[in-house]
Design a protein around this motif. Structure first.
Motif, PDB file in Angstrom:
ATOM      1  N   LEU A  79     161.795  87.491  46.569  1.00 18.46           N
ATOM      2  CA  LEU A  79     160.738  87.698  47.554  1.00 18.46           C
ATOM      3  C   LEU A  79     159.849  86.466  47.575  1.00 18.46           C
ATOM      4  O   LEU A  79     159.026  86.270  46.672  1.00 18.46           O
ATOM      5  CB  LEU A  79     159.913  88.943  47.212  1.00 18.46           C
ATOM      6  CG  LEU A  79     158.896  89.386  48.268  1.00 18.46           C
ATOM      7  CD1 LEU A  79     159.616  89.833  49.541  1.00 18.46           C
ATOM      8  CD2 LEU A  79     158.034  90.519  47.744  1.00 18.46           C
ATOM      9  N   ALA A  80     160.040  85.621  48.580  1.00 18.11           N
ATOM     10  CA  ALA A  80     159.313  84.352  48.643  1.00 18.11           C
ATOM     11  C   ALA A  80     158.017  84.505  49.423  1.00 18.11           C
ATOM     12  O   ALA A  80     157.967  85.189  50.456  1.00 18.11           O
ATOM     13  CB  ALA A  80     160.188  83.288  49.296  1.00 18.11           C
ATOM     14  N   ASN A 103     162.244  88.173  52.264  1.00 11.60           N
ATOM     15  CA  ASN A 103     163.120  88.725  51.233  1.00 11.60           C
ATOM     16  C   ASN A 103     164.369  87.867  51.054  1.00 11.60           C
ATOM     17  O   ASN A 103     164.548  86.843  51.736  1.00 11.60           O
ATOM     18  CB  ASN A 103     163.487  90.179  51.549  1.00 11.60           C
ATOM     19  CG  ASN A 103     164.280  90.329  52.851  1.00 11.60           C
ATOM     20  OD1 ASN A 103     164.860  89.364  53.363  1.00 11.60           O
ATOM     21  ND2 ASN A 103     164.308  91.546  53.379  1.00 11.60           N
ATOM     22  N   ALA A 104     165.244  88.300  50.145  1.00 11.38           N
ATOM     23  CA  ALA A 104     166.431  87.514  49.817  1.00 11.38           C
ATOM     24  C   ALA A 104     167.368  87.370  51.011  1.00 11.38           C
ATOM     25  O   ALA A 104     168.143  86.414  51.095  1.00 11.38           O
ATOM     26  CB  ALA A 104     167.170  88.178  48.651  1.00 11.38           C
ATOM     27  N   ALA A 105     167.310  88.315  51.951  1.00  7.08           N
ATOM     28  CA  ALA A 105     168.167  88.244  53.140  1.00  7.08           C
ATOM     29  C   ALA A 105     167.588  87.337  54.217  1.00  7.08           C
ATOM     30  O   ALA A 105     168.202  87.158  55.274  1.00  7.08           O
ATOM     31  CB  ALA A 105     168.395  89.644  53.696  1.00  7.08           C
ATOM     32  N   GLY A 106     166.414  86.763  53.942  1.00  2.49           N
ATOM     33  CA  GLY A 106     165.800  85.859  54.908  1.00  2.49           C
ATOM     34  C   GLY A 106     164.957  86.542  55.961  1.00  2.49           C
ATOM     35  O   GLY A 106     164.534  85.908  56.926  1.00  2.49           O
ATOM     36  N   VAL A 107     164.693  87.850  55.785  1.00  5.27           N
ATOM     37  CA  VAL A 107     163.882  88.592  56.757  1.00  5.27           C
ATOM     38  C   VAL A 107     162.408  88.451  56.387  1.00  5.27           C
ATOM     39  O   VAL A 107     162.008  88.753  55.250  1.00  5.27           O
ATOM     40  CB  VAL A 107     164.279  90.083  56.778  1.00  5.27           C
ATOM     41  CG1 VAL A 107     163.392  90.851  57.752  1.00  5.27           C
ATOM     42  CG2 VAL A 107     165.749  90.225  57.158  1.00  5.27           C
ATOM     43  N   GLY A 108     161.597  87.973  57.343  1.00  3.70           N
ATOM     44  CA  GLY A 108     160.187  87.759  57.083  1.00  3.70           C
ATOM     45  C   GLY A 108     159.315  88.893  57.598  1.00  3.70           C
ATOM     46  O   GLY A 108     159.666  89.595  58.545  1.00  3.70           O
ATOM     47  N   ARG A 109     158.164  89.036  56.948  1.00  2.00           N
ATOM     48  CA  ARG A 109     157.214  90.075  57.347  1.00  2.00           C
ATOM     49  C   ARG A 109     155.842  89.714  56.798  1.00  2.00           C
ATOM     50  O   ARG A 109     155.731  89.029  55.775  1.00  2.00           O
ATOM     51  CB  ARG A 109     157.658  91.434  56.807  1.00  2.00           C
ATOM     52  CG  ARG A 109     156.800  92.612  57.251  1.00  2.00           C
ATOM     53  CD  ARG A 109     157.249  93.903  56.615  1.00  2.00           C
ATOM     54  NE  ARG A 109     156.533  95.049  57.137  1.00  2.00           N
ATOM     55  CZ  ARG A 109     156.665  96.294  56.668  1.00  2.00           C
ATOM     56  NH1 ARG A 109     157.497  96.544  55.665  1.00  2.00           N
ATOM     57  NH2 ARG A 109     155.975  97.282  57.203  1.00  2.00           N
ATOM     58  N   ASN A 110     154.811  90.180  57.479  1.00  2.00           N
ATOM     59  CA  ASN A 110     153.457  89.972  56.982  1.00  2.00           C
ATOM     60  C   ASN A 110     153.041  91.126  56.081  1.00  2.00           C
ATOM     61  O   ASN A 110     153.331  92.286  56.347  1.00  2.00           O
ATOM     62  CB  ASN A 110     152.462  89.869  58.133  1.00  2.00           C
ATOM     63  CG  ASN A 110     152.489  88.508  58.806  1.00  2.00           C
ATOM     64  OD1 ASN A 110     152.911  87.519  58.205  1.00  2.00           O
ATOM     65  ND2 ASN A 110     152.054  88.447  60.048  1.00  2.00           N
TER      66      ASN A 110
END
Length: 626
Positions: free
Chosen positions: A434-435, A355-362
């Motif tokens: 959302l990258a 997400n925009a805050a740099g928090v990653g998830r699968n």
């Protein structure tokens, strides 16, 4: 004056005689379990300065008794854990031996390697199939053993709960007797005996579960669980019940919902009439009951998951092709192109998002044919922290893009990959919000067990015997096919019936072609396969990537380490229990040497009182003769 001396000496003799009797009782019970040393406390009488027997009390150290019960519960917990962990480790065999799990896996790999050197050899093909069958039998045998251990713990829980319930009733009955006997005359040992019996019963109860003991002013005790539920209140005891399930299967799990719970739970009906699920509330934290619950619902469930993951990895390593996304972009959006041709229900597509805050998830796209549960539990996938999105692919490859787009919703742009094969899709998103950081999938190539001519190295060598010898894809249709797969793992009957399928991957395959045998070897020894975080190998926060052979060794190492750790904890707890017993015995037990020393003092006192009595008698005789 002589009469006063006579009375005083007589009282002294009575007290000394009672004290000698108490010393004798202490010495006689020096080795009796649960016996607490008694002492006599004389009481001075006013007026003639005499003495009375007074009261008999126990030299009980409440602090050491509390510690003893705590260590007793801990020793019962670690003892059972060490025993079960040792039996679990033994199921995997002696590492390095030919019959152990790693031994049969190595033999299987070596048989495939031998086949690559001479694909035309019927003996080599037969040997490879035999080795594959041994692997399947070994894995399923270990998995059966895991469930046997769970079933044994289920039975033990029933016995332990029944024993604990009986002890609670006995403690409540002793409470009533203690209260009734408190008013007995001075010097009566009945109260001390009842207190010893009650303490012994509570100590025995501590082997099953940890309890908090609170003494009441009337001499009774109240027993509470760690969460505060009342088990004994004066003369009333809670009733314990266990609704055991008999033989447990791989899918039998504990849940708070009685309708879906597949194992037994411990229920207490308190003296006030309230019903409490002691497992759901976490009321039991130590003792054999807590250990059995933890082993049944956590340790052995994870061991089953490891075996299921191993069976799944073994099956899919040789039957699946890896699909990895390649970078793509269009109209300011970025993402991936990924070829999902041949995607089957259960062939999860994992998208990495940030997400925009740099928090990653699968984000896991789970293909289904419309019969999967909704929602799908992330814990049943590779990543329990992922967001699982079901995607109905029953419409075929031409509908993949539309179905994925509908499942992902706004924020994503999904289309067929321009110029790509049918089933290849492009997934894009706005990187500012959302990258997409990557995409991967494991696509099962064979569509059925009979599909041995896939045109590639992939082969359904292992199948799901409990699902009509179907190809294992990780499907959720009708429930998770992963759960219990280790018990159902079998060699494909079509391959067993025609060993040439280990070499022939197409109608015109040359008999000496090494492509498929080499592909099978590489699948086991070189290809990185994703194993679920739920297996606990390398941590439970993220999936693990490893070769099948590497994962097998990791499972064996983990089991050996867990067994060794459990043994070390039990040895440490045994020392702690021994120390607590020693401290309690020193403070409240009988020391024969101390009692003998006291006996000498009492003999001296007895002789002195007897002399006073003799002197007083002589004085009276003299006076009477005057």
């Amino acid at each position: 004056m002589s009469l006063n001396a006579l009375n005083t000496a007589t009282a002294g003799l009575q007290v000394t005689q009672a004290a000698i009797g108490l010393v004798s009782q202490n010495v006689a019970n020096a080795g009796s379990a649960g016996y607490v040393k008694r002492v006599l406390t004389p009481v001075a009488q006013l007026g003639n300065s005499g003495v009375a027997t007074g009261t008999i009390t126990r030299t009980l150290d409440a602090v050491s008794l509390k510690q003893l019960r705590l260590e007793t519960a801990g020793a019962a917990y670690t003892g059972l854990a060490a025993t079960v962990q040792g039996r679990l480790d033994a199921l995997f065999g002696n590492p390095g031996s030919s019959s152990a799990l790693d031994g049969v896996m190595n033999t299987f790999t070596q048989s495939l390697q031998a086949l690559t050197t001479d694909p035309t050899s019927a003996a080599s093909r037969t040997s490879a199939i035999g080795a594959a069958k041994t692997v399947a039998r070994t894995i399923s045998g270990i998995a059966d053993g895991v469930q046997d251990l769970r079933t044994g713990l289920e039975a033990q829980l029933g016995n332990d709960v029944a024993s604990a319930g009986t002890l609670l009733k006995q403690i409540a009955a002793l409470n009533t007797k203690v209260v009734g006997a408190t008013g007995n005359s001075s010097g009566d040992t009945s109260v001390a005996e009842l207190l010893d019996q009650r303490d012994q019963q509570i100590n025995t109860l501590s082997q099953y579960l940890d309890v908090q003991v609170s003494e009441q002013h009337d001499g009774s005790v109240t027993l509470l669980t760690a969460s505060g539920a009342t088990l004994v209140d004066h003369g009333a005891a809670a009733s314990l019940a266990f609704d055991g399930r008999g033989t447990l299967g791989a899918g039998a799990r504990y849940t708070d919902d009685p309708a879906t719970r597949g194992v037994g739970t411990v229920t207490a009906t308190t003296p006030a009439g309230a019903k409490i699920d002691l497992i759901a509330t976490g009321a039991i934290r130590s003792g054999s009951i807590a250990a059995a619950v933890s082993l049944r619902d956590d340790t052995l469930v994870q061991a089953q998951r490891q075996l299921d993951d191993l069976a799944s990895g073994l099956s899919r390593a040789v039957s699946d092709r890896p699909a990895t996304g390649t970078a793509a972009s269009a109209n300011g959006l970025t993402g991936v192109d990924i070829d999902l041709t041949g995607l089957q229900a259960g062939n999860a597509v994992t998208l990495g998002v940030r997400n925009a805050a740099g928090v990653g998830r699968n984000l896991i796209l789970m293909p289904t044919n419309g019969a999967a549960p909704a929602p799908i539990d992330p814990a049943e996938t590779d990543d329990p922290t992922a967001l699982v999105v079901p995607v109905d692919i029953s419409g075929g490859a031409s509908t993949f893009a539309d179905r994925i787009a509908a499942a992902l919703g706004t924020g994503f742009s999904v289309s067929a990959t321009p110029g790509g094969a049918a089933g290849s899709v492009r997934i894009l998103s706005d990187p500012a919000s959302l990258a997409l950081t990557g995409a991967s999938a494991s696509v099962t190539v064979p569509t059925s067990a009979a599909d041995t001519k896939t045109g590639s190295g992939q082969l359904a060598l292992f199948v799901d015997a409990g699902n009509g010898n179907g190809v294992f894809t990780g499907s959720f249709e009708g429930g998770s096919h992963l759960t219990g797969f280790a018990q159902r793992l079998a060699v494909n009957p079509a391959v067993a019936a025609d060993s040439s399928t280990l070499v022939n991957y197409a109608a015109a395959t040359d008999s000496g072609d090494t492509a498929r045998p080499q592909s099978l070897v590489d699948a086991l020894t070189s290809r990185s396969v994703t194993f679920s975080a739920g297996s606990g190998i390398g941590g439970v926060s993220a999936p693990r990537s490893s070769t099948v052979i590497g994962f097998t060794q990791s499972v064996i190492d983990a089991r050996g380490a867990a067994s060794a750790e459990a043994q070390q904890l039990d040895e440490g707890q045994t020392i702690a229990l021994s120390s607590a017993q020693s401290r309690f015995g020193k403070e409240s037990g009988v020391s024969v040497d101390e009692e003998m020393s006291k006996l000498i003092q009492l003999q001296t006192a007895y002789s002195a009182n007897a002399r006073v009595l003799t002197a007083a008698r002589d004085m009276l005789d003299t006076l009477l003769r005057i």
